[in-house]
Design an enzyme around this catalytic site. Structure first.
Site, PDB file in Angstrom:
ATOM      1  NE  ARG A 241      -4.222  -1.216   0.024  1.00  0.00           N
ATOM      2  CZ  ARG A 241      -4.190  -2.316  -0.938  1.00  0.00           C
ATOM      3  NH1 ARG A 241      -3.553  -2.976  -1.712  1.00  0.00           N
ATOM      4  NH2 ARG A 241      -5.437  -3.212  -0.757  1.00  0.00           N
ATOM      5  CD  GLU A 270      -2.868   3.064  -5.428  1.00  0.00           C
ATOM      6  OE1 GLU A 270      -1.932   2.899  -5.350  1.00  0.00           O
ATOM      7  OE2 GLU A 270      -4.009   2.278  -5.508  1.00  0.00           O
ATOM      8  CG  HIS A 288      -2.981  -0.904  -7.307  1.00  0.00           C
ATOM      9  ND1 HIS A 288      -3.581  -0.352  -5.993  1.00  0.00           N
ATOM     10  CD2 HIS A 288      -2.943  -2.309  -6.903  1.00  0.00           C
ATOM     11  CE1 HIS A 288      -3.825  -1.403  -5.043  1.00  0.00           C
ATOM     12  NE2 HIS A 288      -3.357  -2.524  -5.508  1.00  0.00           N
TER      13      HIS A 288
HETATM   14  C1  8YV Z   1      -6.445  -5.252  -5.970  1.00  0.00           C
HETATM   15  C2  8YV Z   1      -4.862  -5.202  -4.078  1.00  0.00           C
HETATM   16  O1  8YV Z   1      -6.498  -5.345  -7.522  1.00  0.00           O
HETATM   17  O2  8YV Z   1      -6.387  -6.969  -3.294  1.00  0.00           O
HETATM   18  C3  8YV Z   1      -5.598  -6.041  -3.066  1.00  0.00           C
HETATM   19  O3  8YV Z   1      -5.538  -5.700  -1.640  1.00  0.00           O
HETATM   20  O4  8YV Z   1      -4.194  -4.319  -3.642  1.00  0.00           O
HETATM   21  C4  8YV Z   1      -5.266  -5.331  -5.400  1.00  0.00           C
HETATM   22  O5  8YV Z   1      -4.375  -5.934  -5.954  1.00  0.00           O
HETATM   23  C5  8YV Z   1      -7.366  -4.063  -5.453  1.00  0.00           C
HETATM   24  O6  8YV Z   1      -7.325  -3.867  -4.187  1.00  0.00           O
HETATM   25  C6  8YV Z   1      -8.984  -4.556  -5.990  1.00  0.00           C
HETATM   26  O7  8YV Z   1      -9.859  -3.996  -5.051  1.00  0.00           O
END
Ligand code: 8YV
Length: 325
Positions: A241, A270, A288
């Site tokens: 994150r 972001e 991301h």
């Molecule tokens: C996702 C992510 O694509 O799953 C997670 O926590 O960071 C990502 O890979 C994104 O959050 C989709 O909601």
């Protein structure tokens, strides 16, 4: 017209196969235009719905959750991270929260290695030179980067994804150091060096990979003081994150050469990333994309649906129920 099936509101446009199963098993409101709901819009849209299928970036704050209609009984996020959902506020309302662990471990670990290698080997600069017709030929000193094989990799957060990163890094004969709330059993540690004090790990990190969730304790964890503890010319990688990194401090260290490079897939705030990253030659940046494979995004959607179906169709506890800490 009502189908008699439980009603689920999808906050985002999900992969086709996921939406097909959602629509088959529930009275679902899809979001084909991928319109982003803000808090008040979500509260309004959720009227009469039993469940919400959301994603990272949907701000399910305490205020939003407090205002949700009483019909809502479950929030299933299409993500392993759930810092965007105020789980305590949901618990106060008796709303279950589920996430999608396991299924994105490999894809995220893969992209961590992509960021690590891309940063170390100056992939962005090489691609830019080529695409801008700037390559006038091979030279003995062109775009020399940081050697990866055999170096020390420190991993902050040795959960599923951290361990999968370590497994991949071992193929590069990297020496693994890690810091985690608890030490792993030897079978999972596989010879990695455990540092109970994460700060004490930093001088051992030629590469530092952030694989810890976003919590109050990890907010801006990679700051100027901790960067100063890393070896000169270290490489920082973040696929967890963005908020775990203090952008000002990282950008300053990349500009000064204190750090050789950074590979980042996630950013604080972001998609409005810190302007200082734009044009930084030693920052290998991705938008991301950690879980962005067809297989993984389908698996995430199906996992979210497993939770919605258990809870809303079979009155069972969601298998990936997020517990309040
Ligand atoms: C996702 C992510 O694509 O799953 C997670 O926590 O960071 C990502 O890979 C994104 O959050 C989709 O909601």
């Amino acid at each position: 017209m009502t189908t008699g099936k439980p009603r689920v509101l999808a906050t985002r446009h999900f992969p086709a196969d996921v939406e097909a199963r959602l629509a088959a098993n529930f009275d679902a409101l899809l979001n084909p235009d991928d319109r982003i709901y803000d808090g008040p819009a979500l509260v309004k849209a959720a009227a009469g719905f039993d469940g919400i299928m959301c994603a990272a970036g949907d701000a399910l704050t305490a205020a939003t959750i407090a205002a949700l209609p009483s019909s809502v009984r479950i929030i299933a996020t299409f993500s392993v991270g759930y810092e965007h959902v105020d789980v305590a506020a949901a618990a106060r309302r008796g709303i279950a929260v589920s996430n999608t662990p396991d299924v994105l471990t490999d894809a995220t670990a893969d992209i961590t290695l992509l960021c690590l290698l891309g940063a170390a080997r100056r992939a962005y600069e090489g691609m830019t030179m080529l695409q801008n017709h700037g390559w006038t030929g091979w030279t003995p000193t062109q775009l020399m980067g940081v050697h990866v094989t055999g170096k020390r990799l420190g991993i902050l957060g040795m959960g599923r994804i951290g361990q999968a990163v370590a497994d991949r890094a071992r193929a590069f004969r990297m020496q693994i150091h890690y810091s985690n709330r608890t030490r792993l059993p030897a079978a999972l540690e596989k010879g990695a060096v455990f540092h109970p004090d994460a700060d004490a790990m930093l001088p051992h990190c030629d590469f530092l990979s952030i694989n810890a969730p976003m919590t109050p304790a990890t907010r801006k964890w990679v700051n100027a003081e901790r960067i100063a503890r890393l070896p000169q010319g270290a490489v920082v990688v973040n696929t967890a994150r963005g908020g775990v990194v203090d952008d000002e401090a990282l950008i300053a260290a990349l500009k000064s050469g204190r750090l050789a490079a950074a590979g980042l897939d996630v950013f604080d705030g972001e998609p409005r990333i810190h302007a200082g990253y734009y044009g930084l030659p030693n920052a290998f940046l991705l938008p991301h994309m950690g879980s962005a494979t067809v297989e993984t995004r389908n698996a995430m959607g199906f996992r979210a649906l497993d939770n919605l179906e258990a809870f809303l169709l079979r009155s069972e506890s969601p298998p990936d129920l997020v517990k309040t800490s």
